[in-house]
Enzyme design. Structure first.
Site, PDB file in Angstrom:
ATOM      1  N   ASN A 285       0.858  -1.181   0.000  1.00 17.55           N
ATOM      2  CA  ASN A 285       0.000   0.000   0.000  1.00 17.55           C
ATOM      3  C   ASN A 285       0.901   1.240   0.000  1.00 17.55           C
ATOM      4  OD1 ASN A 285      -1.829   2.023   0.503  1.00 17.55           O
ATOM      5  ND2 ASN A 285      -2.395   1.322   2.550  1.00 17.55           N
ATOM      6  N   TRP A 286       0.988   1.871  -1.163  1.00 16.86           N
ATOM      7  CA  TRP A 286       1.908   3.021  -1.272  1.00 16.86           C
ATOM      8  C   TRP A 286       1.345   4.273  -0.613  1.00 16.86           C
ATOM      9  CZ3 TRP A 286       3.792   2.948  -7.132  1.00 16.86           C
ATOM     10  CH2 TRP A 286       4.369   1.694  -7.403  1.00 16.86           C
ATOM     11  N   LYS A 287       0.071   4.266  -0.286  1.00 21.76           N
ATOM     12  CA  LYS A 287      -0.587   5.453   0.291  1.00 21.76           C
ATOM     13  C   LYS A 287      -0.333   6.670  -0.615  1.00 21.76           C
ATOM     14  CE  LYS A 287      -0.284   3.264   4.769  1.00 21.76           C
ATOM     15  NZ  LYS A 287      -0.159   3.354   6.213  1.00 21.76           N
TER      16      LYS A 287
ATOM     17  N   HIS B  48      -9.416   1.060   5.021  1.00 23.80           N
ATOM     18  CA  HIS B  48      -8.154   1.284   5.718  1.00 23.80           C
ATOM     19  C   HIS B  48      -8.407   2.239   6.882  1.00 23.80           C
ATOM     20  CE1 HIS B  48      -4.122   2.584   6.627  1.00 23.80           C
ATOM     21  NE2 HIS B  48      -3.705   1.495   6.016  1.00 23.80           N
TER      22      HIS B  48
ATOM     23  N   GLU C 202      -6.868   4.692   7.949  1.00 23.87           N
ATOM     24  CA  GLU C 202      -6.698   6.121   7.624  1.00 23.87           C
ATOM     25  C   GLU C 202      -7.960   6.673   6.962  1.00 23.87           C
ATOM     26  OE1 GLU C 202      -3.021   5.601   5.502  1.00 23.87           O
ATOM     27  OE2 GLU C 202      -2.081   4.983   7.390  1.00 23.87           O
TER      28      GLU C 202
ATOM     29  N   GLU D 219      -5.377  -5.036  10.595  1.00 20.66           N
ATOM     30  CA  GLU D 219      -4.351  -4.018  10.799  1.00 20.66           C
ATOM     31  C   GLU D 219      -4.617  -3.253  12.097  1.00 20.66           C
ATOM     32  OE1 GLU D 219      -2.412  -2.844   6.832  1.00 20.66           O
ATOM     33  OE2 GLU D 219      -4.129  -1.549   7.122  1.00 20.66           O
TER      34      GLU D 219
ATOM     35  N   GLY E 281       2.459   2.258  10.785  1.00 21.09           N
ATOM     36  CA  GLY E 281       3.370   3.388  10.622  1.00 21.09           C
ATOM     37  C   GLY E 281       4.091   3.787  11.894  1.00 21.09           C
TER      38      GLY E 281
ATOM     39  N   SER F  21       3.427  -2.173  10.321  1.00 23.25           N
ATOM     40  CA  SER F  21       4.878  -2.235  10.507  1.00 23.25           C
ATOM     41  C   SER F  21       5.484  -3.592  10.139  1.00 23.25           C
ATOM     42  CB  SER F  21       5.270  -1.829  11.931  1.00 23.25           C
ATOM     43  OG  SER F  21       4.875  -0.494  12.192  1.00 23.25           O
TER      44      SER F  21
ATOM     45  N   GLY G 289       2.825  -1.134   4.296  1.00 20.58           N
ATOM     46  CA  GLY G 289       2.887   0.276   3.925  1.00 20.58           C
ATOM     47  C   GLY G 289       4.321   0.701   3.673  1.00 20.58           C
ATOM     48  N   GLY G 290       4.942   1.269   4.688  1.00 21.72           N
ATOM     49  CA  GLY G 290       6.284   1.862   4.551  1.00 21.72           C
ATOM     50  C   GLY G 290       7.297   0.965   3.851  1.00 21.72           C
TER      51      GLY G 290
HETATM   52  P1  PGA Z   1       2.865   0.278   7.638  1.00 22.14           P
HETATM   53  O1  PGA Z   1       1.394   0.477   7.035  1.00 22.14           O
HETATM   54  O2  PGA Z   1       3.396  -1.001   7.071  1.00 22.14           O
HETATM   55  O3  PGA Z   1       3.634   1.476   7.199  1.00 22.14           O
HETATM   56  O4  PGA Z   1       2.707   0.201   9.131  1.00 22.14           O
HETATM   57  C1  PGA Z   1       0.521  -0.599   6.848  1.00 22.14           C
HETATM   58  C2  PGA Z   1      -0.777  -0.133   6.274  1.00 22.14           C
HETATM   59  O5  PGA Z   1      -1.242   0.945   6.684  1.00 22.14           O
HETATM   60  O6  PGA Z   1      -1.367  -0.797   5.397  1.00 22.14           O
END
Ligand code: PGA
Length: 252
Positions: free
Chosen positions: A10-12, A97, A99, A169, A175, A215, A236-237
């Site tokens: 997930n590149w956000k 998600h 967010e 998640e 994050g 993470s 994500g990251g």
């Molecule tokens: P993260 O994000 O790996 O940066 O913690 C995961 C996500 O939000 O899908």
């Protein structure tokens, strides 16, 4: 769909077009994907078509949107429909998600409508669920996730549900660098599979892919993915760096 090991990136809201294409191309060229496993890239909407093109011809790489609108079409300025996604070769959509739940106030009810819309176009939802730190500390985390599934997914028929991928998640792990322990991940995934089994039967529960997110890094991916009810990760990251994501893919 049958249960698969999946690494979804997930590149956000990150990357330029150039950097995104370079990343997708590196994943296509260098990914060592074990038999039957799948890689999913979820770039920003603006880059979806280019990422579809950059990864086409690779059987084990699919492309996901990070969101879509719940209506089929119409006067919804700035929004993107599932028909548009389908028309450029996108096969999956991340929904719910944390967010989007937090910053865009997406409710379980709205997400139920989005799930229906995505399924009606023949695309696969990657449905995110997970609790905040306060909820975990109160001991209500399992009930909270159960309610998310109940209100957004459990109206589906067996056939519809067979096209769902779930991503657990925990918000406190997203994050933050704090990963759920493999025991915490396994406990919740086992609970989720149990809820699916109660609603849809054991066979469907056993064939549902349940990903862990929060993470995930090269250093912890294998431990997490080796848990019996963890079928891979939503990353994500660590999906923004080719080397890190390639390492995570190699642990599937
Ligand atoms: P993260 O994000 O790996 O940066 O913690 C995961 C996500 O939000 O899908």
């Amino acid at each position: 769909m049958s249960r698969q090991k999946i690494a979804a990136g997930n590149w956000k809201m990150n990357k330029t077009m150039e950097d995104g294409i370079a990343l997708a191309t590196a994943i296509k060229n260098d990914a060592v994907v074990s038999d039957g496993a799948q890689v999913i890239l979820a770039p920003p909407s603006l880059f979806l078509q280019k990422v579809v093109e950059a990864t086409s011809g690779h059987d084990s790489i699919a492309v996901a949107a990070q969101n879509c609108h719940q209506e089929e079409k119409g006067a919804y300025t700035g929004e993107i429909s599932v028909g548009m996604l389908q028309s450029i070769g996108v096969s999956h959509v991340i929904l719910g998600h944390s967010e989007r739940r937090e910053y865009f106030k997406e409710s379980n009810q709205l997400l139920a409508a989005k799930v229906d819309r995505v399924l009606s176009a023949g695309l696969t939802p990657i449905f995110c669920c997970g609790e905040s730190l306060a909820i975990r500390e109160s001991g209500e985390h399992i009930a909270f996730v159960a309610n998310q599934l109940q209100e957004s997914l459990f109206h589906l028929t067996n056939e519809q549900f067979s096209n769902i991928i779930i991503a657990y998640e925990p918000i406190w792990a997203i994050g933050t660098g704090v990963t759920a322990s493999k025991e915490q991940a396994q406990e919740m995934h086992h609970e989720i599979r149990g809820l699916i089994s109660k609603q849809y039967g054991k066979d469907l529960a056993e064939s549902t892919s349940i990903l862990y997110g929060g993470s995930v890094k090269p250093a912890n991916a294998k431990d997490l993915f080796d848990q019996p009810d963890v079928d891979g990760g939503l990353v994500g990251g660590a999906s923004l760096k080719a080397d890190d994501f390639l390492t995570i893919i190699s642990t599937l």
